[in-house]
Design an enzyme around this catalytic site. Structure first.
Site, mmCIF file in Angstrom:
data_model
loop_
_atom_site.group_PDB
_atom_site.id
_atom_site.type_symbol
_atom_site.label_atom_id
_atom_site.label_comp_id
_atom_site.label_asym_id
_atom_site.label_seq_id
_atom_site.Cartn_x
_atom_site.Cartn_y
_atom_site.Cartn_z
ATOM 1 N N GLU A 278 82.830 67.101 39.328
ATOM 2 C CA GLU A 278 81.689 66.404 38.722
ATOM 3 C C GLU A 278 82.170 65.218 37.882
ATOM 4 O O GLU A 278 83.230 65.298 37.249
ATOM 5 C CB GLU A 278 80.894 67.386 37.848
ATOM 6 C CG GLU A 278 79.520 66.874 37.467
ATOM 7 C CD GLU A 278 78.685 67.912 36.720
ATOM 8 O OE1 GLU A 278 79.235 68.946 36.281
ATOM 9 O OE2 GLU A 278 77.473 67.667 36.568
ATOM 10 N N GLY B 45 73.290 66.248 17.418
ATOM 11 C CA GLY B 45 74.018 65.049 16.999
ATOM 12 C C GLY B 45 73.061 63.882 16.818
ATOM 13 O O GLY B 45 73.257 63.031 15.949
ATOM 14 N N SER B 46 72.016 63.850 17.628
ATOM 15 C CA SER B 46 71.014 62.779 17.502
ATOM 16 C C SER B 46 70.333 62.865 16.142
ATOM 17 O O SER B 46 70.109 61.838 15.484
ATOM 18 C CB SER B 46 69.955 62.915 18.602
ATOM 19 O OG SER B 46 70.566 62.856 19.860
ATOM 20 N N HIS C 79 80.536 69.466 24.231
ATOM 21 C CA HIS C 79 81.364 68.869 23.171
ATOM 22 C C HIS C 79 82.497 69.812 22.740
ATOM 23 O O HIS C 79 82.591 70.936 23.210
ATOM 24 C CB HIS C 79 80.464 68.456 22.012
ATOM 25 C CG HIS C 79 79.535 67.333 22.398
ATOM 26 N ND1 HIS C 79 79.446 66.158 21.690
ATOM 27 C CD2 HIS C 79 78.674 67.197 23.440
ATOM 28 C CE1 HIS C 79 78.571 65.357 22.284
ATOM 29 N NE2 HIS C 79 78.082 65.961 23.332
ATOM 30 N N HIS D 222 61.701 68.386 5.374
ATOM 31 C CA HIS D 222 60.370 68.007 4.885
ATOM 32 C C HIS D 222 60.338 67.032 3.707
ATOM 33 O O HIS D 222 59.269 66.610 3.294
ATOM 34 C CB HIS D 222 59.555 69.257 4.481
ATOM 35 C CG HIS D 222 59.579 70.337 5.515
ATOM 36 N ND1 HIS D 222 58.797 70.304 6.644
ATOM 37 C CD2 HIS D 222 60.327 71.470 5.609
ATOM 38 C CE1 HIS D 222 59.046 71.383 7.387
ATOM 39 N NE2 HIS D 222 59.975 72.091 6.797
HETATM 40 C C1 LIG Z 1 78.280 59.199 21.003
HETATM 41 C C2 LIG Z 1 77.147 60.177 20.954
HETATM 42 N N1 LIG Z 1 76.323 60.149 19.895
HETATM 43 C C3 LIG Z 1 75.286 61.002 19.784
HETATM 44 C C4 LIG Z 1 75.032 61.947 20.752
HETATM 45 C C5 LIG Z 1 73.862 62.868 20.604
HETATM 46 O O1 LIG Z 1 74.243 64.196 20.434
HETATM 47 P P1 LIG Z 1 73.215 65.370 20.827
HETATM 48 O O2 LIG Z 1 73.223 65.489 22.295
HETATM 49 O O3 LIG Z 1 73.760 66.573 20.123
HETATM 50 O O4 LIG Z 1 71.878 64.973 20.308
HETATM 51 C C6 LIG Z 1 75.858 62.008 21.881
HETATM 52 C C7 LIG Z 1 75.580 62.993 22.933
HETATM 53 O O5 LIG Z 1 76.380 63.378 23.729
HETATM 54 C C8 LIG Z 1 76.930 61.095 21.996
HETATM 55 O O6 LIG Z 1 77.743 61.107 23.059
#
Ligand SMILES: Cc1ncc(COP(=O)(O)O)c(C=O)c1O
Length: 406
Positions: free
Chosen positions: A340, A62-63, A195, A222
């Site tokens: 938790e 997600g990042s 997730h 790339h």
């Molecule tokens: C709101 C939000 N954005 C982005 C991310 C990043 O996702 P990832 O962990 O897949 O990189 C997260 C991670 O939990 C998140 O909670």
């Protein structure tokens, strides 16, 4: 199902890969086609259809999805872009990698407070903070819930503001029957283990504009043109360059593996039932907890915002104001019982040391509600399978037993 984790009786994440997910993963390994290929494409097509977007690009997290969406928004191949020092509105309750790409690409973050009832961006504060310099609104849909995205869209349209929806915590949630992640220019998703669907690690960016799609494909791998459907045209234009290695843009390598796509695809096929289970488990925990009326005023369970149908990420909870001072003690006691917990994303993000390092809050603005959520909020996990009533009772009783002391 894989065997359960044993550190907590009720962990944040429970084993969540099904037998067919694992079998699909193994068949990819056996096939020898480990790197991104046909199954990834198929997953992208089905994901786009599920979410209601024209295009989807799978990445390794997600990042990375946030990184590509931000990078595409300021790309010279795009018409409406932002420049260095343009402003971006972002909620103070966000994840680190919602914010970092904005900093990495030179945007100036303006932090917006959130609505304590929904944990999501407060539209009134957003309106106050919009200026001529605002070029991007970065919505973060918190724990399955959302703000009024249609209102945000309306505000942005007039001013040609780019919207990126970080939907990493809210896959499958809807606003007025339309999936979150499809209201803006880009929607991003995560398939990390905790997730709504998972392939361990993984992510997706969606968009509706063909040009944005082409940019994303180059950025993912790339900067080359080979994955784009204008590749043939590009090859003709550059006859002296090896057609396999034409670099039409800059880029990263944030591809996912074929095995991740195979597993996440299997999970996507089950998302409606998983969503039903998650929401059922959450409502049962709340119902069982509320049976002990004495403690009902001591905590508030966050509910769906107006017009939102959540695919809940967890069970977000706020302690009552007079219990705020006991929060760390209460959390400790809940965890000692075997349940938790986590903070609500990272609490009030402007308190993080990196904000000082990069001088991101020079005006020393305060976010009253984000601070309150940091001081009173936490969440517990929910399982994607229907949880046994005994375990749900255990969670509700644990909360009640701890709160009995306060
Ligand atoms: C709101 C939000 N954005 C982005 C991310 C990043 O996702 P990832 O962990 O897949 O990189 C997260 C991670 O939990 C998140 O909670």
């Amino acid at each position: 199902m894989l065997k359960t984790f044993d550190k907590f009786k009720y962990p944040l994440i429970q084993p969540r890969l099904f037998r067919d997910d694992i079998q699909k993963g193994i068949s990819v390994l056996k096939s020898g086609q480990i790197t991104m290929s046909k199954l990834t494409k198929k997953f992208e097509n089905d994901f786009a259809r599920y979410i209601g977007a024209k295009y989807a690009v799978m990445v390794n997290s997600g990042s990375s999805a946030n990184l590509l969406a931000t990078c595409a928004s300021c790309n010279p191949e795009r018409k409406n872009t932002f420049k260095r020092n343009d402003e971006v509105l972002i909620p103070g309750i966000c994840w680190s990698t919602s914010l970092w790409p904005l900093i990495q690409f030179g945007l100036k973050p303006i932090f917006v407070d959130v609505d304590p009832n929904t944990l999501n961006m407060d539209i009134n504060d957003l309106k106050k903070k919009i200026s001529k310099k605002t070029k991007v609104i970065f919505c973060v849909h918190v724990l399955g819930n959302a703000s009024n995205v249609l209102e945000i869209k309306k505000i942005s349209k007039k001013k040609k503001i780019i919207i990126i929806e970080d939907t990493c915590e809210s896959l499958g949630s809807e606003f007025k029957k339309k999936k979150l992640g499809t209201f803006g220019d880009f929607g991003t998703f995560s398939f990390y283990y905790s997730h709504q669907i998972s392939s361990g690690e993984g992510g997706m960016v969606v968009c509706n504009d063909k040009n944005d799609y082409k940019i994303l494909l180059s950025l993912r791998a790339h900067g080359w043109s080979r994955d784009r459907d204008d590749h043939k045209k590009i090859v003709k234009k550059y006859p002296n360059i090896d057609p396999r290695f034409i670099f039409i843009n800059y880029g990263f390598n944030v591809r996912a593996l074929e095995i991740q796509a195979a597993i996440a695809h299997q999970q996507l096929k089950k998302i409606n039932i998983l969503k039903k289970n998650r929401n059922f488990n959450r409502s049962q925990i709340i119902k069982l907890f509320k049976k002990k009326e004495k403690n009902n005023k001591k905590i508030t369970f966050i509910e769906e915002a107006k017009n939102v149908k959540c695919n809940w990420f967890g069970v977000p909870i706020l302690l009552s104001k007079n219990l705020k001072k006991y929060k760390s003690k209460i959390i400790q006691m809940i965890e000692k019982k075997g349940v938790e917990t986590r903070p609500i994303i990272s609490g009030n993000f402007i308190n993080q040391p990196a904000i000082k390092l990069f001088k991101l809050n020079k005006k020393k603005i305060k976010l009253k509600n984000c601070q309150d959520i940091e001081e009173r909020g936490f969440f517990i996990g929910i399982n994607s399978l229907k949880t046994n009533k005994k375990i749900l009772k255990f969670v509700a009783n644990s909360l009640n037993q701890v709160l009995d002391n306060f």
